[in-house]
Scaffold this motif. Structure first.
Motif, PDB file in Angstrom:
ATOM      1  N   MET A  97      17.248  -8.883  11.714  1.00  0.00           N
ATOM      2  CA  MET A  97      15.891  -8.463  11.379  1.00  0.00           C
ATOM      3  C   MET A  97      15.122  -8.066  12.631  1.00  0.00           C
ATOM      4  O   MET A  97      14.467  -7.038  12.675  1.00  0.00           O
ATOM      5  N   ARG A  98      15.262  -8.893  13.632  1.00  0.00           N
ATOM      6  CA  ARG A  98      14.539  -8.582  14.879  1.00  0.00           C
ATOM      7  C   ARG A  98      14.974  -7.245  15.434  1.00  0.00           C
ATOM      8  O   ARG A  98      14.150  -6.457  15.888  1.00  0.00           O
ATOM      9  N   PHE A 119      10.798  -2.662   5.081  1.00  0.00           N
ATOM     10  CA  PHE A 119      11.971  -3.539   4.957  1.00  0.00           C
ATOM     11  C   PHE A 119      11.803  -4.403   3.717  1.00  0.00           C
ATOM     12  O   PHE A 119      11.590  -5.605   3.802  1.00  0.00           O
ATOM     13  N   ALA A 138      13.480  -7.781   3.116  1.00  0.00           N
ATOM     14  CA  ALA A 138      13.132  -8.941   3.932  1.00  0.00           C
ATOM     15  C   ALA A 138      11.790  -9.508   3.474  1.00  0.00           C
ATOM     16  O   ALA A 138      10.942  -8.794   2.954  1.00  0.00           O
ATOM     17  N   THR A 182       9.288 -13.623   7.130  1.00  0.00           N
ATOM     18  CA  THR A 182      10.307 -13.329   8.136  1.00  0.00           C
ATOM     19  C   THR A 182       9.781 -12.294   9.121  1.00  0.00           C
ATOM     20  O   THR A 182       9.894 -12.461  10.338  1.00  0.00           O
ATOM     21  N   ILE A 183       9.196 -11.239   8.579  1.00  0.00           N
ATOM     22  CA  ILE A 183       8.669 -10.203   9.453  1.00  0.00           C
ATOM     23  C   ILE A 183       7.515 -10.743  10.288  1.00  0.00           C
ATOM     24  O   ILE A 183       7.407 -10.464  11.481  1.00  0.00           O
ATOM     25  N   THR A 193       9.012 -12.700  12.986  1.00  0.00           N
ATOM     26  CA  THR A 193       9.625 -11.775  13.929  1.00  0.00           C
ATOM     27  C   THR A 193       8.576 -11.239  14.903  1.00  0.00           C
ATOM     28  O   THR A 193       8.760 -11.278  16.123  1.00  0.00           O
TER      29      THR A 193
END
Lengths: 118, 118
Positions: free
Chosen positions: A1-2, A25, A28, A32-33, A36
């Motif tokens: 993801m990163r 995204f 996701a 999470t984002i 990140t």
DNA sequence: TAAGGAGTGCAATGCCATTGCAAAGTTTAG
DNA sequence: CTAAACTTTGCAATGGCATTGCACTCCTTA
């Protein structure tokens, strides 16, 4: 993801909101984002921009960005497409402040219509 | 209520958040003060300042403020006392924008420590 | 191959701005 | 003087966005 987020940020020359990235995204999760981007901030890869749109925008730092007064470029928010641009070629001098005022951070925001929306 | 809020704003030389006013006028409701400020905005008595503190700040307009580029003074947020000052004596020039970019509004925000918190 | 750590998703929380609705207050016309 | 019309207010609810707790999955490493 990163890696995905970082890559996408590098391809853009503008600041993105959490929501824009969420939509992009879609597989996701929001959090999470968010985490990140938080990690990126903690490691000085991105800085946050509050452009008054209600959503915080995130943009890649320059190599020499120390996320402080030194990173003194203008951010431009297009009120039509809601995109935020980093105008790195349009520097602005830090003004003299009144006595006793000490600056740590500056944010110059301009709202208007961008070149693609004209 | 409008008179009370207006009077208080006139006595200050800084921008206040809705919450600050709520605390000050504890006998009045949140929404009343909110609508008061909204009315003031609609009649160009106050303008809003987004200082990134999370809460929008409100400040009296100058006589010649048209709440646009012309009202181009700097706002200073003290990160210690969270107060926002209008630095009207510290004007800042509007920079030249890249081709195709048109400005409608500008907001120059500086964060730091104010003279009373030093 | 099991244990520890890192990354993720879901759901919940919190903060602030904003609004619908009904009650209270004020003005105006008759 | 009084009723209708309009304005202001309070309460409670809603909505948007950021943030976090918890459990589950995945990956690394001894």
């Amino acid at each position: 993801m990163r890696l995905l987020v970082l890559q996408y940020l590098m391809e853009q020359n503008r600041a993105l909101s959490l929501n824009e990235l969420e939509v992009l995204f879609e597989n996701a999760d929001k959090s999470t984002i968010f985490r990140t981007l938080k990690t990126f901030q903690e490691n000085y890869l991105v800085h946050r921009i509050n452009d008054g749109s209600g959503a915080i925008k995130y943009a890649l730092c320059d190599d020499d960005c120390i996320c402080s007064l030194e990173d003194n470029h203008i951010h431009f928010l297009c009120t039509k497409c809601e995109k935020t641009y980093c105008l790195k070629d349009t520097p602005i001098a830090t003004p003299n402040l009144p006595n006793g005022f000490r600056a740590n951070f500056a944010n110059y925001l301009i709202e208007g219509i961008c070149s693609t929306c004209t």
